[in-house]
Write a protein that holds these residues in place. Structure first.
Motif, PDB file in Angstrom:
ATOM      1  N   UNK A  66       4.239  -7.468   1.531  1.00 31.70           N
ATOM      2  CA  UNK A  66       3.612  -7.286   0.219  1.00 31.70           C
ATOM      3  C   UNK A  66       2.365  -8.160   0.084  1.00 31.70           C
ATOM      4  N   UNK A  67       2.478  -9.421   0.469  1.00 31.83           N
ATOM      5  CA  UNK A  67       1.350 -10.342   0.326  1.00 31.83           C
ATOM      6  C   UNK A  67       0.234 -10.027   1.315  1.00 31.83           C
ATOM      7  N   UNK A  68       0.607  -9.603   2.524  1.00 30.48           N
ATOM      8  CA  UNK A  68      -0.403  -9.282   3.531  1.00 30.48           C
ATOM      9  C   UNK A  68      -1.237  -8.080   3.110  1.00 30.48           C
ATOM     10  N   UNK A  93      -0.450  -1.157  -7.451  1.00 32.88           N
ATOM     11  CA  UNK A  93       0.009  -1.782  -6.210  1.00 32.88           C
ATOM     12  C   UNK A  93       1.504  -1.555  -5.978  1.00 32.88           C
ATOM     13  N   UNK A  94       2.325  -1.823  -6.992  1.00 35.04           N
ATOM     14  CA  UNK A  94       3.776  -1.667  -6.832  1.00 35.04           C
ATOM     15  C   UNK A  94       4.164  -0.203  -6.634  1.00 35.04           C
ATOM     16  N   UNK A 149       9.129 -12.011  -8.312  1.00 30.45           N
ATOM     17  CA  UNK A 149       8.414 -12.812  -7.315  1.00 30.45           C
ATOM     18  C   UNK A 149       7.831 -11.903  -6.241  1.00 30.45           C
ATOM     19  N   UNK A 150       8.638 -10.951  -5.784  1.00 36.17           N
ATOM     20  CA  UNK A 150       8.195 -10.029  -4.731  1.00 36.17           C
ATOM     21  C   UNK A 150       7.003  -9.197  -5.177  1.00 36.17           C
ATOM     22  N   UNK A 151       7.025  -8.710  -6.402  1.00 36.55           N
ATOM     23  CA  UNK A 151       5.969  -7.811  -6.888  1.00 36.55           C
ATOM     24  C   UNK A 151       4.830  -8.548  -7.588  1.00 36.55           C
TER      25      UNK A 151
END
Length: 302
Positions: A66-68, A93-94, A149-151
């Motif tokens: 997700x961050x990459x 994005x999500x 946190x993930x999103x």
């Protein structure tokens, strides 16, 4: 003679020990502390923290993906000459990475609740001082926080990258706020649905399959039917079909109220009127998930 000797021997070997049992007179931290501890333990466990190295691989890998992806988008936007905004909206994005989010919940929701059911440890939680509502609240809040946190982290990366690229501060801040509201709503909805699916069975594998079916397969089915409806001239049915999948529900809410561009075929998202229906369905699903979990754990704790 033998009797006297035996009596003497028994008298000498028998002892009464005062081991000094006393009531506990230390601090009693109560239900609030128990709730916080359960919340913290579940949140940490969702990313493999405090667990084996093997348990960390999948959640950290998905978080890294997700961050990459967010970092790559930022790098492309900054490197492109004449670019004044990101190539993707914060609210989109999500939606584009919904498969990664679904896989994360499918892996971690059963970890949060299925093991307690399988090993029958739930009644121990309810012995004292924690109650059914405390357990459900802590698990629900922890799972929602993990998904947030993930999103949310990639959205923050997009925002920081936009500011580093010297894009318009006011516009980026407005869009960033809309994106964070969107992923917060998504996190609560997905966490509730994922926990309900996982809590239906103590079998981790069944829980994983149920979560994937609800979050991912329904999205594929709904988008396919929407595409058919669009291509056959039934454009008016497209917004209503979006009510039958969690991710399209979030898409509809953010299109109607958060200025997002819909991922529906032709960008034919719901307007404000139908958007109210979307929002009510989302809130009903969240409340219903909590109610189902409360009912489930009242029965389990007996």
């Amino acid at each position: 003679m033998s009797t006297e000797t035996g009596a003497a021997t028994g008298s000498e070997t028998s002892r009464i020990h005062n081991i000094g049992y006393r009531a506990y007179d230390g601090p009693r931290l109560g239900r609030a502390y128990a709730r916080r501890s359960l919340y913290s333990q579940t949140l940490r466990g969702s990313f493999g923290l405090g667990r084996s190295a093997k348990s960390k691989v999948l959640p950290m890998l998905l978080f890294g993906v997700m961050c990459l992806v967010a970092a790559i988008i930022v790098a492309v936007a900054i490197a492109a000459p004449g670019t004044t905004k990101l190539p993707i909206k914060y609210t989109s994005f999500a939606i584009y990475l919904q498969a990664v989010i679904g896989l994360f919940i499918a892996a971690q929701a059963p970890q949060a609740v299925s093991r307690d059911l399988r090993f029958k440890t739930v009644p121990l939680y309810f012995s004292r001082p924690i109650e059914h509502g405390d357990y459900v609240l802590a698990k629900f809040a922890a799972m929602a926080s993990a998904v947030f946190v993930l999103t949310g982290a990639p959205v923050v990366i997009l925002y920081i990258g936009a500011l580093l690229g010297k894009f318009d501060f006011a516009d980026q801040t407005k869009w960033f706020a809309q994106g964070m509201v969107s992923v917060l709503l998504l996190s609560v909805l997905f966490a509730g649905l994922g926990l309900v699916m996982a809590a239906l069975t103590p079998r981790r594998g069944f829980g994983v399959a149920a979560v994937i079916a609800l979050l991912t397969i329904t999205y594929g089915a709904v988008t396919t039917v929407q595409g058919i409806a669009w291509s056959t001239g039934s454009e008016g049915a497209v917004p209503y079909l979006g009510l039958f999948s969690p991710i399209t529900l979030i898409d509809g809410v953010q299109t109607a109220f958060l200025g997002a561009t819909s991922a529906f075929p032709g960008g034919n998202g719901p307007g404000a009127g139908i958007g109210v229906v979307y929002l009510l369905v989302v809130l009903a699903l969240i409340a219903g998930s909590y109610a189902v979990l409360m009912r489930r754990y009242r029965r389990v704790g007996l």
